[in-house]
Design a protein around this motif. Structure first.
Motif, short mmCIF file in Angstrom:
data_model
loop_
_atom_site.label_atom_id
_atom_site.label_comp_id
_atom_site.label_asym_id
_atom_site.label_seq_id
_atom_site.Cartn_x
_atom_site.Cartn_y
_atom_site.Cartn_z
N THR A 286 5.15 -6.36 -5.29
CA THR A 286 3.71 -6.62 -5.33
C THR A 286 2.90 -5.43 -5.82
O THR A 286 1.67 -5.47 -5.74
CB THR A 286 3.21 -7.01 -3.92
OG1 THR A 286 3.47 -5.92 -3.02
CG2 THR A 286 3.91 -8.26 -3.42
N ASP A 287 3.57 -4.41 -6.32
CA ASP A 287 2.89 -3.20 -6.77
C ASP A 287 2.04 -2.61 -5.64
O ASP A 287 0.84 -2.39 -5.76
CB ASP A 287 2.01 -3.50 -7.99
CG ASP A 287 1.50 -2.22 -8.67
OD1 ASP A 287 2.06 -1.14 -8.40
OD2 ASP A 287 0.52 -2.31 -9.44
N ASN A 288 2.73 -2.38 -4.50
CA ASN A 288 2.07 -1.82 -3.31
C ASN A 288 0.90 -2.68 -2.84
O ASN A 288 -0.16 -2.17 -2.46
CB ASN A 288 1.61 -0.39 -3.55
CG ASN A 288 2.76 0.59 -3.62
OD1 ASN A 288 3.84 0.31 -3.11
ND2 ASN A 288 2.55 1.72 -4.26
N PHE A 289 1.10 -3.99 -2.85
CA PHE A 289 0.07 -4.94 -2.42
C PHE A 289 -1.23 -4.68 -3.17
O PHE A 289 -2.31 -4.57 -2.58
CB PHE A 289 -0.16 -4.88 -0.91
CG PHE A 289 1.05 -5.25 -0.11
CD1 PHE A 289 1.61 -6.50 -0.23
CD2 PHE A 289 1.64 -4.34 0.75
CE1 PHE A 289 2.73 -6.86 0.51
CE2 PHE A 289 2.78 -4.68 1.49
CZ PHE A 289 3.31 -5.95 1.36
N SER A 290 -1.12 -4.61 -4.46
CA SER A 290 -2.28 -4.34 -5.31
C SER A 290 -3.26 -5.52 -5.27
O SER A 290 -2.86 -6.68 -5.23
CB SER A 290 -1.83 -4.10 -6.75
OG SER A 290 -2.93 -4.07 -7.63
N ASN A 291 -4.54 -5.20 -5.29
CA ASN A 291 -5.57 -6.24 -5.29
C ASN A 291 -5.50 -7.12 -6.53
O ASN A 291 -5.93 -8.27 -6.51
CB ASN A 291 -6.96 -5.62 -5.18
CG ASN A 291 -7.26 -5.14 -3.77
OD1 ASN A 291 -7.00 -5.84 -2.81
ND2 ASN A 291 -7.79 -3.94 -3.66
N LYS A 292 -4.95 -6.58 -7.62
CA LYS A 292 -4.85 -7.39 -8.83
C LYS A 292 -3.83 -8.52 -8.67
O LYS A 292 -3.82 -9.47 -9.46
CB LYS A 292 -4.47 -6.51 -10.03
CG LYS A 292 -3.06 -5.95 -9.95
CD LYS A 292 -2.74 -5.06 -11.14
CE LYS A 292 -1.30 -4.52 -11.08
NZ LYS A 292 -0.99 -3.61 -12.20
N ASN A 293 -2.98 -8.43 -7.64
CA ASN A 293 -1.97 -9.46 -7.41
C ASN A 293 -2.35 -10.43 -6.31
O ASN A 293 -1.53 -11.26 -5.91
CB ASN A 293 -0.62 -8.80 -7.07
CG ASN A 293 0.03 -8.15 -8.28
OD1 ASN A 293 -0.10 -8.63 -9.39
ND2 ASN A 293 0.70 -7.03 -8.05
N VAL A 294 -3.58 -10.35 -5.80
CA VAL A 294 -4.00 -11.25 -4.73
C VAL A 294 -4.17 -12.66 -5.29
O VAL A 294 -4.91 -12.89 -6.24
CB VAL A 294 -5.31 -10.77 -4.09
CG1 VAL A 294 -5.84 -11.81 -3.12
CG2 VAL A 294 -5.10 -9.46 -3.37
N LEU A 295 -3.45 -13.61 -4.67
CA LEU A 295 -3.56 -15.02 -5.07
C LEU A 295 -4.58 -15.77 -4.23
O LEU A 295 -5.18 -16.74 -4.69
CB LEU A 295 -2.20 -15.71 -4.93
CG LEU A 295 -1.08 -15.22 -5.85
CD1 LEU A 295 0.24 -15.88 -5.48
CD2 LEU A 295 -1.42 -15.52 -7.31
N GLY A 296 -4.77 -15.33 -3.01
CA GLY A 296 -5.71 -16.00 -2.13
C GLY A 296 -5.84 -15.28 -0.81
O GLY A 296 -5.06 -14.39 -0.47
N ARG A 297 -6.88 -15.67 -0.07
CA ARG A 297 -7.15 -15.09 1.24
C ARG A 297 -7.46 -16.21 2.21
O ARG A 297 -8.00 -17.24 1.83
CB ARG A 297 -8.34 -14.13 1.19
CG ARG A 297 -8.17 -12.95 0.27
CD ARG A 297 -9.46 -12.17 0.16
NE ARG A 297 -9.32 -10.96 -0.62
CZ ARG A 297 -9.41 -10.89 -1.94
NH1 ARG A 297 -9.63 -12.00 -2.63
NH2 ARG A 297 -9.26 -9.75 -2.58
N GLY A 298 -7.16 -15.98 3.47
CA GLY A 298 -7.46 -16.98 4.48
C GLY A 298 -7.45 -16.38 5.87
O GLY A 298 -7.34 -15.16 6.04
N GLY A 299 -7.56 -17.25 6.85
CA GLY A 299 -7.61 -16.78 8.22
C GLY A 299 -6.34 -16.11 8.68
O GLY A 299 -6.36 -15.30 9.60
N PHE A 300 -5.21 -16.43 8.05
CA PHE A 300 -3.94 -15.85 8.48
C PHE A 300 -3.59 -14.57 7.71
O PHE A 300 -2.72 -13.82 8.14
CB PHE A 300 -2.81 -16.86 8.30
CG PHE A 300 -2.93 -18.04 9.22
CD1 PHE A 300 -2.78 -17.89 10.58
CD2 PHE A 300 -3.18 -19.30 8.72
CE1 PHE A 300 -2.88 -18.96 11.43
CE2 PHE A 300 -3.27 -20.39 9.57
CZ PHE A 300 -3.13 -20.22 10.93
N GLY A 301 -4.20 -14.33 6.58
CA GLY A 301 -3.89 -13.13 5.83
C GLY A 301 -4.07 -13.32 4.33
O GLY A 301 -4.59 -14.33 3.87
N LYS A 302 -3.63 -12.32 3.58
CA LYS A 302 -3.69 -12.38 2.12
C LYS A 302 -2.36 -12.83 1.55
O LYS A 302 -1.30 -12.62 2.16
CB LYS A 302 -4.01 -10.99 1.54
CG LYS A 302 -5.45 -10.56 1.63
CD LYS A 302 -5.63 -9.23 0.91
CE LYS A 302 -7.06 -8.73 1.01
NZ LYS A 302 -7.24 -7.43 0.32
#
Length: 612
Positions: A286-302
């Motif tokens: 995930t490239d150190n959990f990079s923001n560019k790889n965020v697919l979605g967000r919700g109540g349980f997490g990213k």
């Protein structure tokens, strides 16, 4: 007279729903306080506060927020988020808060005096910001405070004497503009000069001599002793230098807060069909959990897009931080139970990762995103879901939920069925996601869950009022999801108020059907290309699933059969008779002519039915 009661009832319903929403906020001062913080943090370039949404029932479902078993906020973790703005005094309304972490941002303004009311606060981390003004003397009231890091800011004034009443384990106020004396009483004498460096502070005085002071050396030996002590001190500093440099470098790398555990080095560890990934492997993917790889967000997490070493694409869900001690075995057990739910319309769990600070679930990557994202694209002029796909999605989602309710060894209740949680694979097959996470995230609690999880507009009335969920709460959410598919609209949308419409999609649909404004019911993105009778049937299905009484709703197995053409007409006719007796909601007879305007009646012959 009856015609006047209809709009009144509609208005009353809207007011009640608005009251429920406002009551949630008014009755939850913690949610209010955090939302004020969000509004004050005016620049959020990485959208880390996106999940801080008023439509979510509790702030405990917001990302970067951790709650205890009583649903009180105990941790706010917004470090290294690139946020700009100011702190707010409303934070005093988080009485159970233990950790306030806002380090390495661009926060300005002063530290509110009201933070001194956070009696449970253990750690206050505001270092590496642009905070100015004095250190509040009210912090001296925080008897449980152990870690205070305010270094690398623009603080001024003196160190409050009240802080000497606090038994701090870590104090760092270096690199500010502080002045005056460094207090000598209390625990302040325990800290090294580096804690106060680069201020205009007067150094700590030497401690006063006592009767127990060591005897002075004879005059002849004083010089020799001093040289020896100096040489020893120089050697100690020389040896300690690399260690100090390393510690300082680690401090500057505070954003890399990932901890791996022994035994996780081998990425090929499997538990049955479930694979246990190493944290290192998922960091690389995930490239150190990079923001560019965020697919979605919700109540349980990213959720992050990742690519494994073998080239396979995956979706990595990073759960909200769990720090419960001794919960690792139970967490692993729950993950294994969820992995046993295998069905073509359920999101398959590939594996997981577990460390002392991280809980990660690894799923296959869904190339077509969620139903909600596809519906948004349709509104933006890029229609991704034609009518056959929508009908097929309705059936696939129903089959997945029916499997969870009726065919799992331990019944799984989703508790947040909505278009955003129905994913689509490369063939636009509906795949129910996030199932079991409500149970998983409560693995350290009892089997009775008092926290209402879900999204406003999708939550069944009995669940919202009592906190008790059942498979019928999923049926309600499914019915609302059907309306999302048909109309292309959100289940809860304040924008509808601009047209004097109901903010809840279910109420808006009922009102449209009463007033026969049918041309505005079906998603305009379909451009009229749908099958009249099938639209009618899905509307009927949605209304049956969203009845206010949970006992009257069908179960998901019945929904599947009705979608396949078995029993809907009989169920609808029975429902109509009951509605006529109660005169609660007087629909016209279920004939094709009442639902579809004559101007659209020709389309059925021009557009083929059935799934693609």
């Amino acid at each position: 007279m009856e015609q006047q009661q209809g709009p009144s009832l509609r208005s009353l319903t809207s007011l009640i729903l608005l009251f429920v929403l406002l009551l949630r906020a008014a009755g939850n001062p913690e949610g209010d306080a955090l939302y004020e913080l969000k509004k004050s943090l005016v620049d959020d370039p990485n959208s880390v506060l996106q999940s801080w949404d008023a439509t979510l029932v509790s702030p405990c479902t917001w990302f970067h927020i951790t709650c205890n078993s009583e649903n009180s906020v105990i941790r706010v973790d917004l470090g290294n988020a690139n946020l700009s703005g100011q702190l707010v005094p409303q934070l005093r309304h988080l009485p159970s808060l233990q950790y306030l972490e806002l380090y390495s941002n661009n926060i300005t303004g002063e530290i509110p005096e009201e933070l001194g009311d956070l009696a449970e606060l253990v750690s206050l981390d505001l270092y590496m910001n642009k905070i100015s003004g004095p250190i509040p003397s009210s912090l001296g009231k925080l008897e449980k405070l152990k870690f205070l890091r305010l270094n690398n800011n623009k603080l001024s004034g003196e160190i409050p004497r009240s802080l000497t009443n606090v038994s701090l384990q870590v104090l760092d106020i270096a690199n500010n503009g502080l002045s005056g004396d460094i207090p000598v009483n209390g625990s302040f004498t325990l800290f090294t000069p580096i804690s106060f460096a680069n201020n205009s502070l007067r150094p700590l005085p030497d401690p006063p001599s006592t009767s127990n002071s060591p005897p002075q050396p004879p005059p002849g030996k004083k010089t020799t002793t001093s040289i020896a002590i100096g040489a020893a001190a120089g050697a100690a500093i020389l040896c300690a230098g690399p260690a100090i440099a390393l510690a300082w470098w680690l401090r500057s790398k505070a954003q890399d807060r990932f901890v791996d555990i022994p035994g996780e080095e081998d990425p090929e560890v499997h538990l049955g069909q479930l694979r246990r990934f190493s944290l290192r492997e998922l960091l690389v993917a995930t490239d150190n959990f990079s923001n560019k790889n965020v697919l979605g967000r919700g109540g349980f997490g990213k959720v992050y897009k990742g690519r494994l070493a073998n080239g396979k694409l995956v979706a990595v869900k990073r759960l909200k931080e769990e720090r419960t001690m001794g919960g690792e075995l139970q967490f692993q057990t729950e993950v294994e139970m969820i992995s046993l739910a295998v069905h073509r319309n359920l999101l398959r769990l590939h594996g997981f990762c577990m460390t002392p600070t991280e809980r990660l679930l690894v799923y296959p990557y869904m190339s077509n995103g969620s139903v909600a994202s596809c519906l948004r694209e349709s509104h933006e002029g890029n229609p991704a879901l034609d009518w056959p796909k929508r009908k097929h999605i309705a059936l696939g989602a129903a089959r997945g939920l029916a499997y969870l309710h009726d065919h799992c060894d331990q019944k799984i209740i989703h508790r947040d069925v909505k278009a955003a949680n129905i994913l689509l694979d490369e063939n636009f097959e509906a795949v129910v996601g996030d199932f079991g996470l409500a149970k998983l995230m409560n693995y350290n609690e009892s089997h009775v869950t008092t926290a209402v999880r879900g999204t406003i507009g999708h939550i069944a009335p009995e669940y919202l009022s009592t906190g008790k969920s059942s498979e019928k709460t999923d049926v309600f959410g499914y019915g609302v999801m059907l309306l999302e598919l048909i109309t292309g609209q959100k289940a809860f949308d304040l924008a509808r108020l601009a047209n004097d419409d109901d903010i809840m999609l279910l109420d808006w649909v009922k009102e449209v059907l009463k007033e026969k404004k049918l041309e505005s019911l079906v998603d305009a993105g379909l451009e009229g290309k749908y099958v009249d009778k099938e639209v009618e049937q899905l509307i009927q299905m949605a209304l049956l699933c969203t009845q206010s009484s949970s006992l009257e709703r069908p179960n998901m197995s019945e929904v599947v059969r009705m979608l396949e053409g078995d029993g809907l007409a009989e169920k609808w006719e029975e429902w109509e008779k009951e509605e006529m007796l109660t005169d609660d909601f007087n629909y016209p007879h279920a004939d094709i002519n009442w639902l579809i305007p004559e101007s659209l009646s020709h389309i059925e012959n021009d557009y083929p039915s059935g799934p693609r």
